[in-house]
Enzyme design. Structure first.
Site, PDB file in Angstrom:
ATOM      1  N   ASP A   1      -3.062  12.007  13.298  1.00  0.00           N
ATOM      2  CA  ASP A   1      -3.992  10.800  13.027  1.00  0.00           C
ATOM      3  C   ASP A   1      -4.019   9.998  14.482  1.00  0.00           C
ATOM      4  O   ASP A   1      -3.312  10.168  15.490  1.00  0.00           O
ATOM      5  CB  ASP A   1      -4.117  10.039  11.995  1.00  0.00           C
ATOM      6  CG  ASP A   1      -2.722   9.326  11.641  1.00  0.00           C
ATOM      7  OD1 ASP A   1      -1.855   9.371  12.666  1.00  0.00           O
ATOM      8  OD2 ASP A   1      -2.492   8.945  10.452  1.00  0.00           O
TER       9      ASP A   1
ATOM     10  N   LYS B   1       0.990  -1.246  -0.218  1.00  0.00           N
ATOM     11  CA  LYS B   1      -0.236   0.044   0.006  1.00  0.00           C
ATOM     12  C   LYS B   1       0.820   1.238   0.015  1.00  0.00           C
ATOM     13  O   LYS B   1       0.475   2.157  -0.713  1.00  0.00           O
ATOM     14  CB  LYS B   1      -0.842   0.246   1.152  1.00  0.00           C
ATOM     15  CG  LYS B   1      -1.518   1.130   1.649  1.00  0.00           C
ATOM     16  CD  LYS B   1      -2.165   1.320   3.085  1.00  0.00           C
ATOM     17  CE  LYS B   1      -1.316   1.462   4.145  1.00  0.00           C
ATOM     18  NZ  LYS B   1      -1.174   2.583   4.629  1.00  0.00           N
ATOM     19  N   ASN B   2       1.850   1.192   0.980  1.00  0.00           N
ATOM     20  CA  ASN B   2       2.493   2.413   1.332  1.00  0.00           C
ATOM     21  C   ASN B   2       3.450   2.719  -0.032  1.00  0.00           C
ATOM     22  O   ASN B   2       4.397   3.755  -0.016  1.00  0.00           O
ATOM     23  CB  ASN B   2       3.365   2.236   2.577  1.00  0.00           C
ATOM     24  CG  ASN B   2       2.383   2.553   3.563  1.00  0.00           C
ATOM     25  OD1 ASN B   2       1.170   3.043   3.325  1.00  0.00           O
ATOM     26  ND2 ASN B   2       2.886   2.263   4.798  1.00  0.00           N
TER      27      ASN B   2
ATOM     28  N   ARG C   1      -4.275  10.449   4.353  1.00  0.00           N
ATOM     29  CA  ARG C   1      -3.252  11.349   4.423  1.00  0.00           C
ATOM     30  C   ARG C   1      -2.049  11.332   3.436  1.00  0.00           C
ATOM     31  O   ARG C   1      -1.412  12.226   2.933  1.00  0.00           O
ATOM     32  CB  ARG C   1      -2.381  10.690   5.751  1.00  0.00           C
ATOM     33  CG  ARG C   1      -1.963  11.685   6.560  1.00  0.00           C
ATOM     34  CD  ARG C   1      -1.329  11.473   7.814  1.00  0.00           C
ATOM     35  NE  ARG C   1       0.222  11.962   7.389  1.00  0.00           N
ATOM     36  CZ  ARG C   1       0.394  13.042   7.945  1.00  0.00           C
ATOM     37  NH1 ARG C   1      -0.233  13.806   8.601  1.00  0.00           N
ATOM     38  NH2 ARG C   1       1.677  13.447   7.475  1.00  0.00           N
TER      39      ARG C   1
ATOM     40  N   ASP D   1       5.613   0.113  11.970  1.00  0.00           N
ATOM     41  CA  ASP D   1       4.025  -0.610  11.366  1.00  0.00           C
ATOM     42  C   ASP D   1       4.151  -1.880  12.140  1.00  0.00           C
ATOM     43  O   ASP D   1       2.728  -2.588  11.949  1.00  0.00           O
ATOM     44  CB  ASP D   1       4.087  -0.477   9.967  1.00  0.00           C
ATOM     45  CG  ASP D   1       3.701   0.839   9.473  1.00  0.00           C
ATOM     46  OD1 ASP D   1       3.404   1.765  10.357  1.00  0.00           O
ATOM     47  OD2 ASP D   1       3.829   1.147   8.293  1.00  0.00           O
TER      48      ASP D   1
HETATM   49  N1  EPU Z   1       7.593  14.080  10.401  1.00  0.00           N
HETATM   50  C1  EPU Z   1       7.680  15.306  10.750  1.00  0.00           C
HETATM   51  N2  EPU Z   1       7.798  16.141   9.813  1.00  0.00           N
HETATM   52  C2  EPU Z   1       7.938  15.930   8.457  1.00  0.00           C
HETATM   53  C3  EPU Z   1       7.680  14.761   8.005  1.00  0.00           C
HETATM   54  C4  EPU Z   1       7.372  13.757   9.283  1.00  0.00           C
HETATM   55  O1  EPU Z   1       7.814  15.786  11.993  1.00  0.00           O
HETATM   56  O2  EPU Z   1       7.919  16.997   7.755  1.00  0.00           O
HETATM   57  C5  EPU Z   1       7.520  12.951  11.615  1.00  0.00           C
HETATM   58  C6  EPU Z   1       6.432  12.496  11.703  1.00  0.00           C
HETATM   59  O3  EPU Z   1       5.221  13.478  12.712  1.00  0.00           O
HETATM   60  C7  EPU Z   1       6.407  11.072  12.413  1.00  0.00           C
HETATM   61  C8  EPU Z   1       7.736  10.684  11.745  1.00  0.00           C
HETATM   62  O4  EPU Z   1       8.223  11.935  11.423  1.00  0.00           O
HETATM   63  O5  EPU Z   1       6.660  11.167  13.765  1.00  0.00           O
HETATM   64  C9  EPU Z   1       7.653   9.696  10.577  1.00  0.00           C
HETATM   65  O6  EPU Z   1       7.049  10.231   9.667  1.00  0.00           O
HETATM   66  P1  EPU Z   1       7.335   9.738   8.074  1.00  0.00           P
HETATM   67  O7  EPU Z   1       7.292  10.917   7.225  1.00  0.00           O
HETATM   68  O8  EPU Z   1       8.649   9.067   7.999  1.00  0.00           O
HETATM   69  O9  EPU Z   1       5.960   8.741   7.840  1.00  0.00           O
HETATM   70  P2  EPU Z   1       4.808   8.910   6.817  1.00  0.00           P
HETATM   71  O10 EPU Z   1       5.496   9.371   5.546  1.00  0.00           O
HETATM   72  O11 EPU Z   1       3.682   9.984   7.243  1.00  0.00           O
HETATM   73  C10 EPU Z   1       4.861   6.269   6.265  1.00  0.00           C
HETATM   74  C11 EPU Z   1       3.937   5.388   6.186  1.00  0.00           C
HETATM   75  C12 EPU Z   1       3.609   4.896   7.314  1.00  0.00           C
HETATM   76  C13 EPU Z   1       4.816   4.610   8.133  1.00  0.00           C
HETATM   77  C14 EPU Z   1       5.797   5.500   8.163  1.00  0.00           C
HETATM   78  C15 EPU Z   1       7.219   5.224   8.665  1.00  0.00           C
HETATM   79  C16 EPU Z   1       2.689   5.664   4.164  1.00  0.00           C
HETATM   80  C17 EPU Z   1       1.302   6.312   3.498  1.00  0.00           C
HETATM   81  N3  EPU Z   1       2.905   5.937   5.398  1.00  0.00           N
HETATM   82  O12 EPU Z   1       4.340   7.507   6.801  1.00  0.00           O
HETATM   83  O13 EPU Z   1       2.399   3.795   7.277  1.00  0.00           O
HETATM   84  O14 EPU Z   1       4.258   4.156   9.532  1.00  0.00           O
HETATM   85  O15 EPU Z   1       6.163   6.030   6.839  1.00  0.00           O
HETATM   86  O16 EPU Z   1       7.484   4.273   8.435  1.00  0.00           O
HETATM   87  O17 EPU Z   1       3.652   5.317   3.459  1.00  0.00           O
HETATM   88  C18 EPU Z   1       0.851   2.422   8.045  1.00  0.00           C
HETATM   89  O18 EPU Z   1       0.835   2.073   6.822  1.00  0.00           O
HETATM   90  O19 EPU Z   1      -0.086   1.928   8.840  1.00  0.00           O
HETATM   91  C19 EPU Z   1       1.518   3.681   8.412  1.00  0.00           C
HETATM   92  C20 EPU Z   1       1.512   4.305   9.428  1.00  0.00           C
END
Ligand code: EPU
Length: 516
Positions: free
Chosen positions: A206, A88-89, A182, A395
């Site tokens: 979230d 998915k991601n 998101r 995850d």
């Molecule tokens: N963060 C910031 N500022 C930013 C970006 C991120 O503070 O500009 C923080 C976030 O708040 C969080 C941390 O950095 O605390 C990690 O965020 P990241 O950007 O790495 O994650 P994401 O892109 O929002 C994706 C996956 C998540 C997965 C995370 C970490 C998708 C759609 N989502 O989220 O997947 O946990 O990377 O690997 O790709 C899931 O599939 O259930 C899921 C939550």
């Protein structure tokens, strides 16, 4: 159990007064916090298909509505083989990457889940034509036992998404879609690169915690974009185009890395992203972008070097296998002292997780795109620390806690990525798990067996963790709000049955709301 899989081509407007953070299928009374995809009045059918309209059971009664539940009987020893489809991601971001080239791109091995339908709608509203077609069903040899267990022989869990991108895609992604998904924030980079202007709703946080955008914004600003926030939107403009820049990320954010790479491929000059995320999904996107004509070096390392090109061309690309779904089965095998072979995802993406299972006592055998996990005794407690890839995936944290809950000894589990991940621990406590949290640490003292109870899924991974915890409880555990699980696991029930679990899906009345 119904197994007709369909994906809607339209999205129902959110019901006035519905909690914007409640997820599809939750019905109007749901107060569930969102997950990766958040709030709408759309329903995920028991088959994981995506349907529009009122929640299951209808919504005429304003005080009681239905929620989807999974009832799982404890005591089974998981045995057999499951196949995992695309991540998915990754697929969501590959769909956004298609925006970078006019013409027809095709992405295959895309999981049949709600989030994909929502992303399809995001792209449609940007002027793309989007269609879904089933991939070939997983060969029956790989689904042995499904028919016997009453499951859907030959149902496709993945599809191919065809995206026709216009010469000038739209520039706005509204809150009504972004709040449901998101990940739709990942259109920011590609649209800014192609159109020089973009307005995307701010997705907010979230159920797993606050989720910032500061690194996305700061990186794009380094590339010459002017960025502001107004009325809940992130507005970015670069009328003269983006230019290459050196960007240091404070944290290897997956989403920021993706947005910045997708912006940099069409920027003038060279962009270097240091402390970039290294997840297999990032490598997958870089692979697709390279096939489209992008010049990217260092995918899978902490330093990405991207030389901008004038234009990209559409491609056909297959999504990388879902390591988190694969890891979920690995932990479930260990917890139930089972013997499970997982195909479709490389064990190289799960090195630390599988190593933890070896420490817990498992025998783990690996092949290029498959692995087998066996255990014939109670697992031993292991400590787990979540970290960006190649560390232990956040995850999989709920699965690690579920395993620790039935292991011999005490485990220290540390979460370093999301501040709200431990929310589901309260539900685990209802199953009798002995867990104490302190900040981002949890001490879990294993019990021989858990005790079945009604529990509630709060996000995708917590939901899956609760179901597999139910495998080790006496009696029948009912996990409610399983629409969360649907968004990450295309055919969870059928897979559980394949592996010998007695499990059913049903709708149950939500608690009535009391008003004065
Ligand atoms: N963060 C910031 N500022 C930013 C970006 C991120 O503070 O500009 C923080 C976030 O708040 C969080 C941390 O950095 O605390 C990690 O965020 P990241 O950007 O790495 O994650 P994401 O892109 O929002 C994706 C996956 C998540 C997965 C995370 C970490 C998708 C759609 N989502 O989220 O997947 O946990 O990377 O690997 O790709 C899931 O599939 O259930 C899921 C939550």
């Amino acid at each position: 159990m119904t197994h007709s899989v369909r994906m809607s081509t339209s999205i129902a407007p959110a019901r006035p007064g519905a909690d914007p953070e409640s997820a599809p299928g939750s019905g109007p009374a749901a107060e569930a916090a969102g997950s990766e995809a958040t709030g709408s009045e759309s329903a995920v059918g028991p088959d994981g298909g995506w349907t529009s309209g009122a929640g299951p059971g209808g919504a005429d009664d304003s005080t009681i509505c239905d929620v989807d539940v999974i009832r799982v009987s404890g005591g089974a020893r998981l045995a057999g083989q499951v196949h995992v489809v695309g991540a998915k991601n990754s697929a969501l971001k590959l769909m956004a990457a298609a925006l970078l080239a006019p013409g027809r791109s095709v992405i295959t091995n895309v999981p049949r889940i709600t989030d994909i339908a929502i992303m399809g709608e995001v792209l449609r509203r940007l002027g793309c034509q989007v269609s879904f077609a089933d991939d070939e069903p997983v060969p029956s040899a790989e689904r042995a036992g499904v028919a016997a267990a009453g499951g859907p022989e030959g149902v496709a869990r993945s599809c191919s998404v065809t995206i026709e991108v216009p010469d000038a895609p739209g520039t706005e992604a509204d809150y009504d879609l972004v709040r449901r998904l998101r990940a739709s924030i990942c259109v920011l980079g590609p649209l800014l690169a192609r159109r020089g202007y973009v307005r995307v709703a701010h997705p907010g946080g979230d159920a797993i915690g606050s989720r910032g955008l500061d690194m996305h914004v700061a990186g794009l600003a380094r590339m010459g974009a002017e960025i502001s926030g107004e009325h809940g939107f992130v507005i970015a403009s670069a009328p003269n185009g983006l230019r290459g820049a050196t960007i240091w990320l404070d944290f290897p954010s997956v989403g920021a890395t993706e947005n910045l790479v997708m912006a940099a491929v069409l920027a003038r000059g060279v962009t270097e992203i240091d402390n970039a995320a290294r997840e297999p999904e990032i490598v997958d996107i870089c692979t697709m972008l390279s096939q489209m004509g992008a010049r990217i070096e260092g995918a899978g390392t902490s330093t990405l070097r991207i030389e901008g090109v004038a234009e990209l061309h559409p491609v056909r690309h297959a999504t990388v296998g879902d390591r988190i779904v694969a890891g979920t089965w690995a932990f479930a095998a260990a917890m139930t002292q089972g013997d499970v072979t997982v195909t479709g995802a490389s064990p190289a993406f799960l090195e630390i997780a599988l190593d933890k299972l070896v420490s817990a006592g498992c025998l783990v055998e690996t092949r290029a795109d498959a692995f087998r996990v066996q255990l014939d005794r109670r697992p031993s407690a292991v400590d787990v620390v979540t970290l960006p890839f190649p560390g232990f995936a956040t995850d999989l944290l709920p699965m690690a806690i579920a395993l620790a809950s039935v292991s011999e000894g005490a485990s220290l589990v540390t979460e370093n990525i999301f501040d709200g991940r431990f929310m589901f621990v309260n539900e685990m406590a209802r199953l009798g798990a002995d867990i104490k949290t302190d900040g981002h640490h949890a001490v879990v003292r294993g019990r021989e067996r858990l005790s079945s109870a009604p529990v509630r899924a709060t996000d995708i991974r917590a939901g899956a963790g609760l179901v597999i915890a139910g495998l080790c409880a006496d009696g029948v555990t009912e996990v409610s709000h399983v629409h969360h699980v649907d968004r990450g696991y295309p055919d969870f029930i059928a897979d559980l049955r394949t592996l010998g679990v007695e499990v059913e899906r049903a709708t149950a009345p939500e608690e009535p709301a009391f008003t004065l």
